[in-house]
Motif scaffolding. Structure first.
Motif, PDB file in Angstrom:
ATOM      1  N   GLY A  45       0.864  -1.105  -0.022  1.00  0.00           N
ATOM      2  CA  GLY A  45      -0.010  -0.065   0.129  1.00  0.00           C
ATOM      3  C   GLY A  45       0.970   1.292  -0.004  1.00  0.00           C
ATOM      4  N   GLU A  46       1.860   1.369   0.741  1.00  0.00           N
ATOM      5  CA  GLU A  46       2.770   2.403   0.752  1.00  0.00           C
ATOM      6  C   GLU A  46       3.441   2.734  -0.634  1.00  0.00           C
ATOM      7  OE1 GLU A  46       4.911   2.404   5.128  1.00  0.00           O
ATOM      8  OE2 GLU A  46       5.398   0.677   3.982  1.00  0.00           O
ATOM      9  N   LEU A  47       3.842   1.578  -1.405  1.00  0.00           N
ATOM     10  CA  LEU A  47       4.479   1.744  -2.590  1.00  0.00           C
ATOM     11  C   LEU A  47       3.297   2.220  -3.470  1.00  0.00           C
ATOM     12  CD1 LEU A  47       6.544  -1.487  -2.945  1.00  0.00           C
ATOM     13  CD2 LEU A  47       7.398   0.757  -3.107  1.00  0.00           C
ATOM     14  N   GLY A  48       2.056   1.717  -3.528  1.00  0.00           N
ATOM     15  CA  GLY A  48       1.282   2.345  -4.274  1.00  0.00           C
ATOM     16  C   GLY A  48       0.780   3.788  -4.070  1.00  0.00           C
ATOM     17  N   LYS A  49       0.972   4.396  -2.885  1.00  0.00           N
ATOM     18  CA  LYS A  49       0.617   5.571  -2.444  1.00  0.00           C
ATOM     19  C   LYS A  49       1.874   6.486  -3.172  1.00  0.00           C
ATOM     20  CE  LYS A  49      -2.263   5.078   1.526  1.00  0.00           C
ATOM     21  NZ  LYS A  49      -2.380   4.791   3.017  1.00  0.00           N
ATOM     22  N   MET A  50       3.047   5.904  -3.029  1.00  0.00           N
ATOM     23  CA  MET A  50       4.235   6.764  -3.690  1.00  0.00           C
ATOM     24  C   MET A  50       4.136   6.772  -5.254  1.00  0.00           C
ATOM     25  SD  MET A  50       7.173   6.220  -0.980  1.00  0.00           S
ATOM     26  CE  MET A  50       7.834   7.633  -1.479  1.00  0.00           C
ATOM     27  N   MET A  51       3.516   6.035  -5.647  1.00  0.00           N
ATOM     28  CA  MET A  51       3.334   6.015  -7.170  1.00  0.00           C
ATOM     29  C   MET A  51       2.035   6.042  -7.469  1.00  0.00           C
ATOM     30  SD  MET A  51       6.249   3.366  -8.405  1.00  0.00           S
ATOM     31  CE  MET A  51       5.524   2.019  -7.354  1.00  0.00           C
ATOM     32  N   PRO A  52       1.258   7.170  -7.285  1.00  0.00           N
ATOM     33  CA  PRO A  52      -0.353   7.160  -7.645  1.00  0.00           C
ATOM     34  C   PRO A  52      -0.728   6.718  -9.026  1.00  0.00           C
ATOM     35  CG  PRO A  52       0.534   9.309  -7.299  1.00  0.00           C
ATOM     36  CD  PRO A  52       1.742   8.486  -7.057  1.00  0.00           C
ATOM     37  N   ASN A  53       0.150   6.729 -10.156  1.00  0.00           N
ATOM     38  CA  ASN A  53      -0.421   6.642 -11.170  1.00  0.00           C
ATOM     39  C   ASN A  53      -0.305   5.264 -11.622  1.00  0.00           C
ATOM     40  OD1 ASN A  53      -1.111   9.124 -11.634  1.00  0.00           O
ATOM     41  ND2 ASN A  53       0.926   9.788 -12.267  1.00  0.00           N
ATOM     42  N   ILE A  54       0.084   4.289 -10.833  1.00  0.00           N
ATOM     43  CA  ILE A  54       0.444   2.739 -11.284  1.00  0.00           C
ATOM     44  C   ILE A  54      -1.001   2.088 -10.861  1.00  0.00           C
ATOM     45  CG2 ILE A  54       1.596   2.300  -9.267  1.00  0.00           C
ATOM     46  CD1 ILE A  54       3.208   0.492 -10.762  1.00  0.00           C
ATOM     47  N   ALA A  55      -1.367   1.536 -11.642  1.00  0.00           N
ATOM     48  CA  ALA A  55      -2.416   0.569 -11.178  1.00  0.00           C
ATOM     49  C   ALA A  55      -1.913  -0.432 -10.312  1.00  0.00           C
ATOM     50  CB  ALA A  55      -2.857  -0.264 -12.650  1.00  0.00           C
ATOM     51  N   LEU A  56      -2.642  -0.909  -9.334  1.00  0.00           N
ATOM     52  CA  LEU A  56      -2.345  -1.995  -8.268  1.00  0.00           C
ATOM     53  C   LEU A  56      -1.905  -3.264  -8.827  1.00  0.00           C
ATOM     54  CD1 LEU A  56      -4.678  -1.021  -5.598  1.00  0.00           C
ATOM     55  CD2 LEU A  56      -2.347  -0.177  -6.028  1.00  0.00           C
ATOM     56  N   LYS A  57      -2.787  -3.631 -10.165  1.00  0.00           N
ATOM     57  CA  LYS A  57      -2.303  -4.842 -10.817  1.00  0.00           C
ATOM     58  C   LYS A  57      -1.046  -4.657 -11.235  1.00  0.00           C
ATOM     59  CE  LYS A  57      -4.376  -7.824 -14.469  1.00  0.00           C
ATOM     60  NZ  LYS A  57      -5.432  -8.124 -15.304  1.00  0.00           N
ATOM     61  N   VAL A  58      -0.692  -3.686 -12.161  1.00  0.00           N
ATOM     62  CA  VAL A  58       0.531  -3.808 -12.560  1.00  0.00           C
ATOM     63  C   VAL A  58       1.727  -3.356 -11.472  1.00  0.00           C
ATOM     64  CG1 VAL A  58       1.892  -1.937 -13.798  1.00  0.00           C
ATOM     65  CG2 VAL A  58      -0.235  -2.187 -14.550  1.00  0.00           C
ATOM     66  N   LEU A  59       1.609  -2.704 -10.311  1.00  0.00           N
ATOM     67  CA  LEU A  59       2.548  -2.866  -9.159  1.00  0.00           C
ATOM     68  C   LEU A  59       2.663  -4.301  -8.711  1.00  0.00           C
ATOM     69  CD1 LEU A  59       4.188  -1.307  -7.043  1.00  0.00           C
ATOM     70  CD2 LEU A  59       2.205  -1.002  -5.848  1.00  0.00           C
ATOM     71  N   SER A  60       1.653  -5.109  -8.539  1.00  0.00           N
ATOM     72  CA  SER A  60       1.856  -6.404  -8.130  1.00  0.00           C
ATOM     73  C   SER A  60       2.539  -7.264  -9.171  1.00  0.00           C
ATOM     74  CB  SER A  60       0.372  -6.999  -7.988  1.00  0.00           C
ATOM     75  OG  SER A  60       0.434  -8.376  -7.706  1.00  0.00           O
ATOM     76  N   ARG A  61       2.483  -6.995 -10.592  1.00  0.00           N
ATOM     77  CA  ARG A  61       3.073  -7.813 -11.545  1.00  0.00           C
ATOM     78  C   ARG A  61       4.503  -7.362 -11.588  1.00  0.00           C
ATOM     79  NH1 ARG A  61       1.760  -6.307 -17.208  1.00  0.00           N
ATOM     80  NH2 ARG A  61       0.403  -5.581 -16.218  1.00  0.00           N
ATOM     81  N   GLN A  62       4.888  -5.977 -11.476  1.00  0.00           N
ATOM     82  CA  GLN A  62       6.119  -5.573 -11.565  1.00  0.00           C
ATOM     83  C   GLN A  62       6.972  -6.145 -10.266  1.00  0.00           C
ATOM     84  OE1 GLN A  62       7.448  -3.209 -14.279  1.00  0.00           O
ATOM     85  NE2 GLN A  62       5.781  -4.566 -14.596  1.00  0.00           N
ATOM     86  N   LEU A  63       6.331  -6.237  -9.295  1.00  0.00           N
ATOM     87  CA  LEU A  63       6.667  -6.606  -7.962  1.00  0.00           C
ATOM     88  C   LEU A  63       7.363  -8.280  -8.055  1.00  0.00           C
ATOM     89  CD1 LEU A  63       4.891  -4.895  -5.211  1.00  0.00           C
ATOM     90  CD2 LEU A  63       7.154  -4.505  -5.547  1.00  0.00           C
ATOM     91  N   LYS A  64       6.482  -8.961  -8.522  1.00  0.00           N
ATOM     92  CA  LYS A  64       6.677 -10.288  -8.561  1.00  0.00           C
ATOM     93  C   LYS A  64       7.756 -10.597  -9.649  1.00  0.00           C
ATOM     94  CE  LYS A  64       1.934 -11.935  -7.917  1.00  0.00           C
ATOM     95  NZ  LYS A  64       0.648 -12.090  -8.401  1.00  0.00           N
ATOM     96  N   GLU A  65       8.017  -9.643 -11.042  1.00  0.00           N
ATOM     97  CA  GLU A  65       9.127  -9.860 -11.787  1.00  0.00           C
ATOM     98  C   GLU A  65      10.322  -9.608 -11.214  1.00  0.00           C
ATOM     99  OE1 GLU A  65       8.171  -7.703 -15.395  1.00  0.00           O
ATOM    100  OE2 GLU A  65       6.106  -8.770 -15.824  1.00  0.00           O
ATOM    101  N   LEU A  66      10.222  -8.438 -10.331  1.00  0.00           N
ATOM    102  CA  LEU A  66      11.427  -8.137  -9.586  1.00  0.00           C
ATOM    103  C   LEU A  66      11.862  -9.222  -8.507  1.00  0.00           C
ATOM    104  CD1 LEU A  66      10.893  -4.269  -9.287  1.00  0.00           C
ATOM    105  CD2 LEU A  66      12.851  -5.299 -10.500  1.00  0.00           C
ATOM    106  N   GLU A  67      10.858  -9.834  -8.025  1.00  0.00           N
ATOM    107  CA  GLU A  67      11.323 -10.869  -6.832  1.00  0.00           C
ATOM    108  C   GLU A  67      11.864 -11.927  -7.830  1.00  0.00           C
ATOM    109  OE1 GLU A  67       8.853 -13.371  -3.438  1.00  0.00           O
ATOM    110  OE2 GLU A  67       7.940 -12.346  -5.062  1.00  0.00           O
ATOM    111  N   ALA A  68      11.059 -12.378  -8.761  1.00  0.00           N
ATOM    112  CA  ALA A  68      11.619 -13.396  -9.663  1.00  0.00           C
ATOM    113  C   ALA A  68      13.131 -13.375 -10.146  1.00  0.00           C
ATOM    114  CB  ALA A  68      10.797 -13.754 -10.812  1.00  0.00           C
TER     115      ALA A  68
END
Length: 116
Positions: A45-68
């Motif tokens: 949620g904090e990441l989402g607030k710091m990047m208000p223009n990112i869709a939460l679905k996109v944020l989730s996908r990007q985090l999964k890719e960076l984790e992978a």
């Protein structure tokens, strides 16, 4: 007179080590995510607030890719409600110098020209 053969050596993206890096950390949202996590661990949620223009679905996908790719670590705490924190891995932390240099270059060469 003998002719000298000139060998023209070409390079494609597959021979460029920078391309390999861009494949992992490039794109619209991965650099800002890494930049924010350089400051320390954050919840989704904090990441989402710091990047208000990112869709939460996109944020989730990007985090999964960076984790992978081993750039970030996702830590889930066994609490109710569930709490998840994201932080840079050792590999991700090794990007600090590169990210800071790119930031400095951008400020000097791109952002400064936009102000004029």
């Amino acid at each position: 007179m003998t002719e000298k053969k000139v060998e023209i050596k070409t390079h494609g993206p597959e021979e460029c080590p920078i391309t390999a890096t861009i494949d992992v950390i490039g794109g619209k949202w991965k650099p800002p995510i890494i930049w924010i996590l350089l400051k320390g661990p954050m919840r989704f949620g904090e990441l989402g607030k710091m990047m208000p223009n990112i869709a939460l679905k996109v944020l989730s996908r990007q985090l999964k890719e960076l984790e992978a790719e081993g750039i970030i670590v996702r830590k889930a705490y066994p609490e109710v409600p569930p709490r998840v924190e994201y932080s840079l891995s050792k590999k991700g932390e090794s990007l600090r110098d590169i990210m800071e240099l790119m930031s400095e270059w951008s400020v000097k060469n791109i952002l400064a020209k936009q102000i004029i």
